[in-house]
Scaffold this active site. Sequence first.
Site: not given
Lengths: 677, 677
Positions: A267, A327, A362, A398-399, A427, A538-539
């Site tokens: 990204k 992930q 991604d 995360d998640n 989170e 983040k990007y």
Amino acid sequence: MSKRAAGGADKGPAIDLSTLSSRPIVIERVTPEIDHGRFAVKRCEGDTLTVGAAIFAEGHGALSAALLLRRAGETDWQEYPMASVNHGLALWEGSAPLPDIGRWDYTIEAWRDEWTSWRSDTGKKVDAGQEVSLELVEGRALVEAAQARAKGDDATYLKTVLKGFDADPAAAAQTTLLMSPELQGVMARWPDRTQAVRYDLVLPLVVDPERAAFAAWYEMFPRSQGTEPGRWGTFEDCIRRLPEVRAMGFDVLYFVPIHPIGTTHRKGKNNSLVAGPHEPGSPYAIGAPEGGHMAIHPELGTLEDFERLVRSANHMGMEVALDIAIQCSPDHPWITEHPEWFKFRPDGTIKYAENPPKKYQDIVNVEFFGPHQYELWEELRQVFEFWIGHGVTIFRVDNPHTKPVPFWEWVIRTTKDEHPYVQFLAEAFTRPPMMKMLAKVGYTQSYSYFTWRNRKHELQEYLTELTQAECVEYMRPNFFANTPDILPEFLQRGGRPAFMIRAVLAATLAGVYGIYNGFELCENDAVPGKEEYNNSEKYEFKVWDWDRPGHIKDLIAKLNHIRQDNPALRRFEALRFYECDSDDVLFYGKMTAERDNMVFVLCTTNPFDGRHVWMRFPLAEMGLEPDQAFEVEDLLTGDRHLWTGEWHHYYLNPQTNPAAVFRVVPWRAVDYRNPSL
Amino acid sequence: MSKRAAGGADKGPAIDLSTLSSRPIVIERVTPEIDHGRFAVKRCEGDTLTVGAAIFAEGHGALSAALLLRRAGETDWQEYPMASVNHGLALWEGSAPLPDIGRWDYTIEAWRDEWTSWRSDTGKKVDAGQEVSLELVEGRALVEAAQARAKGDDATYLKTVLKGFDADPAAAAQTTLLMSPELQGVMARWPDRTQAVRYDLVLPLVVDPERAAFAAWYEMFPRSQGTEPGRWGTFEDCIRRLPEVRAMGFDVLYFVPIHPIGTTHRKGKNNSLVAGPHEPGSPYAIGAPEGGHMAIHPELGTLEDFERLVRSANHMGMEVALDIAIQCSPDHPWITEHPEWFKFRPDGTIKYAENPPKKYQDIVNVEFFGPHQYELWEELRQVFEFWIGHGVTIFRVDNPHTKPVPFWEWVIRTTKDEHPYVQFLAEAFTRPPMMKMLAKVGYTQSYSYFTWRNRKHELQEYLTELTQAECVEYMRPNFFANTPDILPEFLQRGGRPAFMIRAVLAATLAGVYGIYNGFELCENDAVPGKEEYNNSEKYEFKVWDWDRPGHIKDLIAKLNHIRQDNPALRRFEALRFYECDSDDVLFYGKMTAERDNMVFVLCTTNPFDGRHVWMRFPLAEMGLEPDQAFEVEDLLTGDRHLWTGEWHHYYLNPQTNPAAVFRVVPWRAVDYRNPSL
């Protein structure tokens, strides 16, 4: 006595009492107890565990009870006495200190207290002038039986009592002897517990380090801690920032993922679908030929550099938290080395993450219940082990709500069995039952809905649930005021006063709270109509001016130091809301159990309008007489007041003082009718 | 696909998921569930069992769930679908009819609904104009798998779908085929449940006859049903009274103990310590040379006479309840035949019952945990068996809270296993936890604190707990308005209006209620300063004039017939209180689930002062439009009203109409803009 033998032997146990659901002494409504003991209650080192229960049996005979505590895995129990605290509801309570972290068990045992029953009944008969000679013979028999059980001085003492009883047959003398408080004290130590009833469940308890429930977190992207635009910041840059972060009073330094980032479908700036050649990609697209979850992005530094950063933080009194996102980028080594951990589509590809019609091109997900589930779970466990081996003590996950609950129970349990000091923060911005379930299965802390609770009634309602409902026993919300994913409307629109307000609320409402860097600079540049940061870290790389005008670093430092100095603020469960005559202004407080530290917070939730408010101090809860003076220091300004009575006035200006944090010190109550007191 | 094989075999189950406390699909917060399934939920024949639960798993995939029900002891489950009723809280609900009495089990099963997930995700992608050719291939595979599981017409139908899919490769045609509602219906019947998760507990349920929850009781001393002062009334006299009792609308005829009475320490008139030669003694001092708990006092008649009385009552539609008091006069045969069931004092006597300094010299207690416990318990069980064998279907148990809880669990369970229609009423005027525990371990009904709740706020608070808190699932309070032991102050001082008020409240608040004879005559002659009746039937014969002036038999009959005619009044759990502008006046209602019967009660709690009151009808709950007219009939007077809107006025005169019982019939709502509706 001869009559007793008349019936011969009993026909035997036609009734197996253990198959029944009830016991001769009922022990029920045990608190705390999560889902019938299925999940552990959480406490911190140094806390006291107070256990309550309804305990009763037929008739009016006296009972005794004890709270039993042991380290998980041990066989011997430590006993702590329980006492009746509400006769009508048959409620009992007992407390035990918790000296050390790790897993513990607790339960309850109760038994019939024949001596106390005898003493109470006989006392009533004596008071009513009734004849008690038979009762005295029965009382003597109870003392004799206790003497046989007793050891040491108590045994000797009881023998003396029996001798004294036999020496003087006068009822008055025998009564005096048997009713003596000394004898009651000794008899209480040697009860007949052969028929004692143990509560059916052994209840689990996890004791964590104090920082599990009381800490201030600071979140950063290591790559944006540099000084040169468009270039990777490094762990070295992070080390240079530590003194400033520590000066603000933070206890935990939290890094977003630090691993190699994939290039497939990388990204670009502002989450665009195509990244330019020098764009770094999202750190959450984990894995590249250089490595996966156990590797470090080469631009950040080496594993040694990372360890140095951790050590430097530790030396300053900070722990390091690492982000774990299960992930993979399509370039993660696991995909070629362990294709059996992924689910392939009919065309031989792996489905990328999605929430239709949204796509996350991604990243791809592992297959938790695939044919090689056990190897995958073990590998994931090794990720945690790896970073613990390199100094990480806290994992921000995360998640977690998109991964199976049993996986978390297993990985947290096995990890904490080895490393009981390690913490896990979930989170899970998801539905309340899942958020709570993740806490039940082991997460040390949980993200919360705090960022979306901005009005007075919302905050009161939410915090009352968090602190007063059962979840307070196992869920510790970590109040992040912002995150890389959440720049809430309140901060976007409310400007600097909004940041000040949210800092005060997070720091004084919660036990654990955090900010994501930029918050202290009142950064509020958003993608229009969204909660996303514009030009999000983040990007892309960022270079921040950490002293840019309008920052609120002083306020944050002050809040963190107030937190450190006032033990009352460590007690999340002690939070109570009090009356205040504005719908915009919250008035709440926390006190220590001994009331030797009392902090009250008056805070507006309106970033624009000044508010004159009347607040009502709960004098009785504070242990104050209605006319007793108390000193009130606003710890944010240093202003002091000497107040008497319930209602007091204050003015809050969101630009300058959106809140007041009052430390209350009662002045000694003077009884003017008896001034020597 | 070849990639999947690359990893070889998994290293195997390093993780035994069954040792974890969580499951891949979480099923929790199941309602109703008493103490984690330890005790049974109670329902009545013809009821519906509605079960709720939070059901969720990781991610956003669809789930399905079913409520499972079976008779206890059977292995096969009957399934009833559950549906999501609150997504945010992940709540699901399902219902099952309960056609028959006895013990039942229920639980929940949930599974991942892959087809619904596929259909929902693919639908969103189609709607967003995304390419779905791979999804179609995946969808086909799901249909093919379901076809292999399916049977009968469904199998054929799915085969046809597959053929149609293969015949036309156009994406649009395949999409239409796979997204069809018909296919969704068939796929829902053949899910892959190999990974289904069963809730960990099998929850117990007891289904009782309807009268367990809805009946009117009439209590009498058989010996006082005669016509000659100072002489024993007989079962024959009782039979003569049946038509009158039935005419008042009672369903259950309850007799205090009918056994031989001891002479040792027999109590005289008004509980005096010495009885005269012709005084009958308390029927609770059970046992004499003529027999004990399985004998009949010779003056009352024979066992055949008793059976005739029971048959006569049954023929009129009434059941007979018998008082069971587990205690013995000193002359009870058990004492000589089974001295091992008693505890002897050092002087060879048995301690009489006491609550120091109070003494009950005419009775002694058995020793429940003595050396011959098992024989004793079995003998006591035989007492119940004996009377069941002679037509008794209901037992009112005296003071069960002074006997061990496990004894009750055992005796009720074993008795109901044989005779599932039998009911047990616990006379446990004791602390709330014991009262509730006796209900949990099996008592069909429970005496309550009703007699001591007389003011509006007391009644509202108490009834709200009884009907809205968890105890409604297992405790059925029987609202006795008076008992031989309780002539409450309200009745003593309030006179006839007080009796009318308490009759209305008992009959319309509770499902089961009762009166002790004399209530219908407004008998309120008390021992001064006590709740005891003066010249109580407990210690002497009475001859009553059942038609004496001032009686309220007409009101009682009317109330009982209103109860019979209005199904809403059968629903204790449906009770709700509504607004009314007097602190003296209660306004409450009950409705059927379908709202085809709605009853509202307006009742004063002030026996002296008339009250003008405004009451507020809950139009929305009643399913009425704000401007919709409704017909209101006062079932006590026959007066009818046509009302519109929430607030209405009434006048209550305690002498003549202390209460109104309104049946509400909505008039059809007419939409004047569209009058054809």
